[in-house]
Write a protein that holds these residues in place. Structure first.
Motif: not given
Ligand code: ZN
Length: 109
Positions: A38, A41, A43, A46, A87, A89
């Protein structure tokens, strides 16, 4: 955005009790805690937070402990996770996961 050609793992197991995600590739295993996944992440949102030195997780509004709601394979090149903070994505490509544990990818430099 180029996506590295990395082999899919032979197995993916996520233990929701211990919070450990285990991947097994032909050339080696990899284990990640859900917190690490996490927090890293991949994406754009983030990545932007990390670039600014801001926490990706936990945020003040994040439910604790972190839990995985679901996981889904993405087109044979990665896996996406839906977290209990809403979350979902980030797509974790096999090449990124392999790079995190030092396994080689075809395009590693
Ligand atoms: Zn993310």
């Amino acid at each position: 955005m180029a996506v590295a050609e990395s082999p899919a793992p032979e197995s993916v197991e996520i233990d929701r009790n211990t919070g450990v995600a285990s991947f097994v590739w032909a050339d080696g295993p990899a284990q990640f805690s859900l917190e690490d996944l996490r927090g890293n992440c991949p994406c754009a949102e983030c990545r932007g937070l990390r670039e600014r030195g801001l926490p990706v997780w936990p945020k003040p509004s994040s439910p604790l402990p972190l839990k995985l709601e679901s996981a889904e394979l993405v087109g044979g090149w990665g896996i996406s996770f839906s977290w209990n903070d809403g979350h979902a994505t980030g797509i974790y490509s096999w090449s990124v996961l392999r790079a995190w544990v030092g396994l080689e990818s075809d395009d590693s430099v």
